[in-house]
Design an enzyme around this catalytic site. Structure first.
Site, PDB file in Angstrom:
ATOM      1  N   LYS A  94      32.714  46.293  14.906  1.00  0.00           N
ATOM      2  CA  LYS A  94      32.793  45.740  16.252  1.00  0.00           C
ATOM      3  C   LYS A  94      33.442  44.360  16.189  1.00  0.00           C
ATOM      4  O   LYS A  94      32.865  43.427  15.644  1.00  0.00           O
ATOM      5  CB  LYS A  94      31.406  45.595  16.879  1.00  0.00           C
ATOM      6  CG  LYS A  94      31.519  45.242  18.357  1.00  0.00           C
ATOM      7  CD  LYS A  94      30.243  44.674  18.943  1.00  0.00           C
ATOM      8  CE  LYS A  94      30.243  43.180  19.004  1.00  0.00           C
ATOM      9  NZ  LYS A  94      31.244  42.575  19.876  1.00  0.00           N
ATOM     10  N   GLY A 145      29.289  35.224  12.244  1.00  0.00           N
ATOM     11  CA  GLY A 145      29.111  34.716  13.604  1.00  0.00           C
ATOM     12  C   GLY A 145      28.125  33.583  13.603  1.00  0.00           C
ATOM     13  O   GLY A 145      27.916  32.915  12.576  1.00  0.00           O
ATOM     14  N   THR A 166      22.623  34.398  16.253  1.00  0.00           N
ATOM     15  CA  THR A 166      22.849  35.850  16.232  1.00  0.00           C
ATOM     16  C   THR A 166      22.453  36.415  14.871  1.00  0.00           C
ATOM     17  O   THR A 166      21.848  37.490  14.792  1.00  0.00           O
ATOM     18  CB  THR A 166      24.326  36.182  16.518  1.00  0.00           C
ATOM     19  OG1 THR A 166      24.784  35.381  17.596  1.00  0.00           O
ATOM     20  CG2 THR A 166      24.521  37.636  16.860  1.00  0.00           C
ATOM     21  N   GLU A 213      27.437  35.606   7.284  1.00  0.00           N
ATOM     22  CA  GLU A 213      28.284  34.405   7.208  1.00  0.00           C
ATOM     23  C   GLU A 213      28.118  33.677   8.534  1.00  0.00           C
ATOM     24  O   GLU A 213      28.599  34.153   9.565  1.00  0.00           O
ATOM     25  CB  GLU A 213      29.755  34.788   7.000  1.00  0.00           C
ATOM     26  CG  GLU A 213      30.042  35.444   5.666  1.00  0.00           C
ATOM     27  CD  GLU A 213      29.794  34.520   4.501  1.00  0.00           C
ATOM     28  OE1 GLU A 213      29.817  33.296   4.682  1.00  0.00           O
ATOM     29  OE2 GLU A 213      29.528  35.038   3.404  1.00  0.00           O
ATOM     30  N   CYS A 220      34.926  27.871  11.080  1.00  0.00           N
ATOM     31  CA  CYS A 220      33.593  27.552  10.541  1.00  0.00           C
ATOM     32  C   CYS A 220      33.678  26.507   9.438  1.00  0.00           C
ATOM     33  O   CYS A 220      32.692  25.850   9.135  1.00  0.00           O
ATOM     34  CB  CYS A 220      32.938  28.828  10.019  1.00  0.00           C
ATOM     35  SG  CYS A 220      33.970  29.709   8.845  1.00  0.00           S
ATOM     36  N   GLU A 268      26.022  22.459  15.452  1.00  0.00           N
ATOM     37  CA  GLU A 268      27.409  22.938  15.418  1.00  0.00           C
ATOM     38  C   GLU A 268      28.019  22.902  16.826  1.00  0.00           C
ATOM     39  O   GLU A 268      27.459  23.470  17.758  1.00  0.00           O
ATOM     40  CB  GLU A 268      27.457  24.368  14.879  1.00  0.00           C
ATOM     41  CG  GLU A 268      28.884  24.858  14.665  1.00  0.00           C
ATOM     42  CD  GLU A 268      28.945  26.324  14.222  1.00  0.00           C
ATOM     43  OE1 GLU A 268      28.247  27.152  14.828  1.00  0.00           O
ATOM     44  OE2 GLU A 268      29.702  26.614  13.288  1.00  0.00           O
TER      45      GLU A 268
HETATM   46  P1  NDP Z   1      28.409  35.183  17.774  1.00  0.00           P
HETATM   47  O1  NDP Z   1      27.262  35.113  16.839  1.00  0.00           O
HETATM   48  O2  NDP Z   1      28.164  34.924  19.206  1.00  0.00           O
HETATM   49  O3  NDP Z   1      29.106  36.618  17.708  1.00  0.00           O
HETATM   50  C1  NDP Z   1      29.601  37.193  16.522  1.00  0.00           C
HETATM   51  C2  NDP Z   1      29.693  38.696  16.712  1.00  0.00           C
HETATM   52  O4  NDP Z   1      28.380  39.235  16.823  1.00  0.00           O
HETATM   53  C3  NDP Z   1      30.428  39.098  17.982  1.00  0.00           C
HETATM   54  O5  NDP Z   1      31.136  40.285  17.736  1.00  0.00           O
HETATM   55  C4  NDP Z   1      29.276  39.304  18.937  1.00  0.00           C
HETATM   56  O6  NDP Z   1      29.612  40.097  20.038  1.00  0.00           O
HETATM   57  C5  NDP Z   1      28.272  39.962  18.030  1.00  0.00           C
HETATM   58  N1  NDP Z   1      26.898  39.908  18.514  1.00  0.00           N
HETATM   59  C6  NDP Z   1      26.355  39.084  19.454  1.00  0.00           C
HETATM   60  N2  NDP Z   1      25.032  39.375  19.627  1.00  0.00           N
HETATM   61  C7  NDP Z   1      24.732  40.382  18.780  1.00  0.00           C
HETATM   62  C8  NDP Z   1      23.540  41.094  18.461  1.00  0.00           C
HETATM   63  N3  NDP Z   1      22.367  40.840  19.054  1.00  0.00           N
HETATM   64  N4  NDP Z   1      23.594  42.061  17.514  1.00  0.00           N
HETATM   65  C9  NDP Z   1      24.737  42.322  16.878  1.00  0.00           C
HETATM   66  N5  NDP Z   1      25.924  41.699  17.140  1.00  0.00           N
HETATM   67  C10 NDP Z   1      25.920  40.715  18.060  1.00  0.00           C
HETATM   68  O7  NDP Z   1      29.498  34.209  17.166  1.00  0.00           O
HETATM   69  P2  NDP Z   1      30.889  33.797  17.828  1.00  0.00           P
HETATM   70  O8  NDP Z   1      31.691  35.032  18.099  1.00  0.00           O
HETATM   71  O9  NDP Z   1      30.584  32.852  18.927  1.00  0.00           O
HETATM   72  O10 NDP Z   1      31.607  33.050  16.613  1.00  0.00           O
HETATM   73  C11 NDP Z   1      31.421  31.711  16.337  1.00  0.00           C
HETATM   74  C12 NDP Z   1      30.405  31.499  15.238  1.00  0.00           C
HETATM   75  O11 NDP Z   1      30.825  32.173  14.061  1.00  0.00           O
HETATM   76  C13 NDP Z   1      30.254  30.057  14.848  1.00  0.00           C
HETATM   77  O12 NDP Z   1      28.900  29.729  14.698  1.00  0.00           O
HETATM   78  C14 NDP Z   1      30.959  29.976  13.515  1.00  0.00           C
HETATM   79  O13 NDP Z   1      30.508  28.943  12.686  1.00  0.00           O
HETATM   80  C15 NDP Z   1      30.661  31.315  12.941  1.00  0.00           C
HETATM   81  N6  NDP Z   1      31.621  31.661  11.899  1.00  0.00           N
HETATM   82  C16 NDP Z   1      31.195  31.686  10.593  1.00  0.00           C
HETATM   83  C17 NDP Z   1      32.094  31.936   9.575  1.00  0.00           C
HETATM   84  C18 NDP Z   1      31.645  32.004   8.154  1.00  0.00           C
HETATM   85  O14 NDP Z   1      32.382  32.548   7.346  1.00  0.00           O
HETATM   86  N7  NDP Z   1      30.489  31.477   7.786  1.00  0.00           N
HETATM   87  C19 NDP Z   1      33.511  32.171   9.868  1.00  0.00           C
HETATM   88  C20 NDP Z   1      33.838  32.132  11.267  1.00  0.00           C
HETATM   89  C21 NDP Z   1      32.919  31.882  12.237  1.00  0.00           C
HETATM   90  P3  NDP Z   1      30.020  39.374  21.430  1.00  0.00           P
HETATM   91  O15 NDP Z   1      31.298  38.685  21.170  1.00  0.00           O
HETATM   92  O16 NDP Z   1      30.128  40.473  22.386  1.00  0.00           O
HETATM   93  O17 NDP Z   1      28.888  38.433  21.747  1.00  0.00           O
END
Ligand code: NDP
Length: 481
Positions: free
Chosen positions: A174, A227, A231, A249, A283, A385
């Site tokens: 997804k 993400g 989450t 991650e 990130c 963050e």
């Molecule tokens: P989110 O946690 O909001 O979303 C990440 C993904 O998870 C999206 O596809 C989202 O869908 C999905 N999601 C949301 N809720 C759920 C759930 N309950 N169960 C399963 N999947 C779910 O993160 P963002 O998209 O806002 O990304 C930004 C974040 O990612 C920042 O905190 C950043 O630091 C982190 N990040 C970390 C990295 C790393 O390597 N450590 C690299 C890049 C980013 P939907 O979009 O529909 O909400």
């Protein structure tokens, strides 16, 4: 208007419930395509297709699996311009960044794991005296769930699916519903490359529906998620009682430590990138800049001057350095942190406001790159963050002090250290609680190295053979000779 489709069992299909979500172009604030608003019925179909494809895919020789991944990589390269434009329009990032970083890295990910799987060896242990030999077989798990964020859409999507597929798993993936376009275009390329039906399934939609259904699915024993930390916590709460294997991650609040003996121009130039690349939505961005006292004012003044010169504008224009942030909601979140910084006593040295870009982008979501000083090292602005074009500057006196500053958040993803003193560089690196440390550089990535964070920045490591170990289950066989 373009309508994105799910990719299930080798076919591009509409969501079962027939519902769609608006997809916005962040640079114009306008809806430009429709995304499937999928639910657990679509996830069920995808999981069944993946399960059905697994026996044949897992028995396909690694060399052949690798060849298919490399074919997909070649197709990504051939469609570089179209994918880069799609990424820029979907995410708001400058087209140049998408063309030089995001899309080339997506094909590198596919190629890297397409070849890595052919060098992935397992161990054997001979037991002296008892005349027995152990050998360890690594089996793919079955169906892997891969969930990725919006900041580096195709880059991070492929970083997960490539090792999962190379190791012989089938995948239900997804992408973020905020930036689904390049994953959709990738599904077309997978069909063209001859990826067998059901091996990769891409289900578009909301996290709380599609993401949650993947995580809760009883036939998806392994979850790789990138993400936000919140989450990640929710996913772990569902997955842990089901004993799923998890890679998380998560977020970061990374320190960028600048000692007075650094290579000034290099530190300055690179700190502009590490602060504001992709509008600060990486990130790994170093959003807390700590500067040794003797250099503080010189660095601050030169840094602010350079930040003022960053052009905020239409992402599709060649000279644009700062595009739009990903959504209106995200823009409001970042602006609210700028307000918080003021309340906490910070001084805005430049930026601090929304920007209205002329022409077709007047309704877009743009923020001026923002530099703040005068905040306590442990205030909310300096520990939570923000994930946008906002950095803080803080002076420090001693090595011990800056290590304390660096370690004062719950995160531990990456850190950058600028110094010519080799001993100090290593000494400080070993004391900063981050999974990734850069010395006199930033974002220099060797795909063979372990990638990931400590503490609230995640669990497990991606990259190199670490990812292939994650996506396989070791089984030890002991033979008495
Ligand atoms: P989110 O946690 O909001 O979303 C990440 C993904 O998870 C999206 O596809 C989202 O869908 C999905 N999601 C949301 N809720 C759920 C759930 N309950 N169960 C399963 N999947 C779910 O993160 P963002 O998209 O806002 O990304 C930004 C974040 O990612 C920042 O905190 C950043 O630091 C982190 N990040 C970390 C990295 C790393 O390597 N450590 C690299 C890049 C980013 P939907 O979009 O529909 O909400």
């Amino acid at each position: 208007m373009k309508q994105i489709q799910n990719y299930i069992n080798g076919q591009l299909v509409a969501p079962v419930a027939g519902q769609h979500i608006d997809n916005y172009n962040p640079a114009t604030g306008e809806v430009y395509s429709l995304i499937p608003d999928s639910d657990e019925q679509d996830v069920e179909r995808a999981a069944q297709a993946a399960q059905a494809a697994f026996p044949a895919w897992s028995k396909t020789p690694a060399e052949k699996r690798g060849r298919i991944l490399m074919h997909i990589a070649d197709l990504i390269d051939q469609h570089l311009d179209c994918l880069a434009e799609a990424e820029s329009v979907d995410n708001g990032k400058p087209l140049k960044l998408a063309r030089t970083v995001d899309i080339p890295r997506a094909s590198s990910n596919m190629r890297f794991y397409g070849t890595a799987i052919q060098h992935f060896a397992s161990e054997a242990h001979y037991m002296e005296g008892t005349e027995a030999i152990n050998y360890t077989v690594r089996h793919p798990h079955g169906v892997a769930g891969c969930i990725s964020p919006w900041n580096l859409p195709l880059y991070l999507f492929t970083w997960k699916i490539a090792p999962a597929l190379a190791a012989g798993n089938c995948v239900v993936a997804k992408p973020s519903e905020v930036t689904p376009m390049t994953a959709y275009l990738l599904s077309e390329l997978c069909i063209e490359a001859g990826l067998p039906a059901g091996v990769l399934n891409i289900v578009h939609g909301y996290g709380h529906k599609v993401g949650a259904a993947i995580v809760a699915h009883s036939e998806v024993p392994v979850i790789s998620f990138t993400g936000g930390t919140k989450t990640g916590r929710a996913i772990a709460a569902t997955a842990a009682p089901m004993f799923k294997k998890l890679s998380l991650e998560l977020g970061g609040k990374n320190p960028n430590i600048i000692f007075a003996d650094c290579d000034f121009n290099n530190a300055l130039h690179t700190s502009i990138h590490s602060s504001f690349a992709n509008q600060g939505q990486i990130c790994l961005c170093g959003s807390r800049i700590f500067i040794e006292l003797p250099l503080y004012e010189t660095f601050r003044d030169a840094f602010v001057e350079k930040v003022k010169a960053l052009t905020v504008g239409d992402p599709l224009e060649e000279g644009t350095k700062q595009g739009a942030v990903v959504s209106e909601q995200h823009m409001q979140k970042v602006l609210s942190y700028i307000e918080l910084a003021k309340q906490e006593g910070g001084t805005i040295l430049t930026g601090g406001h929304q920007v209205q870009v002329e022409g077709r982008c007047t309704k877009g979501w743009f923020i001026a790159p923002t530099v703040i000083e005068g905040l306590p090292y442990n205030c909310r602005t300096n520990t939570e963050e923000i994930f946008g074009p906002v950095v803080t500057l803080t002076p420090f006196d001693t090595e011990e002090e800056v290590i304390q500053y660096a370690n004062c958040t719950d995160y531990g993803l990456s850190a950058t250290i600028w110094t010519h003193n080799l001993q100090r560089a290593h000494r400080v690196a070993h004391q900063v609680h981050s999974g990734i440390i850069w010395i006199n550089t930033w974002l220099l990535r060797d795909l063979r190295t372990p990638f990931g964070g400590m503490r609230n920045s995640g669990v497990g490591r991606e990259g190199g053979f670490e990812a292939l170990r994650f996506f396989t289950e070791p089984q030890n066989v002991c033979v008495k000779l």
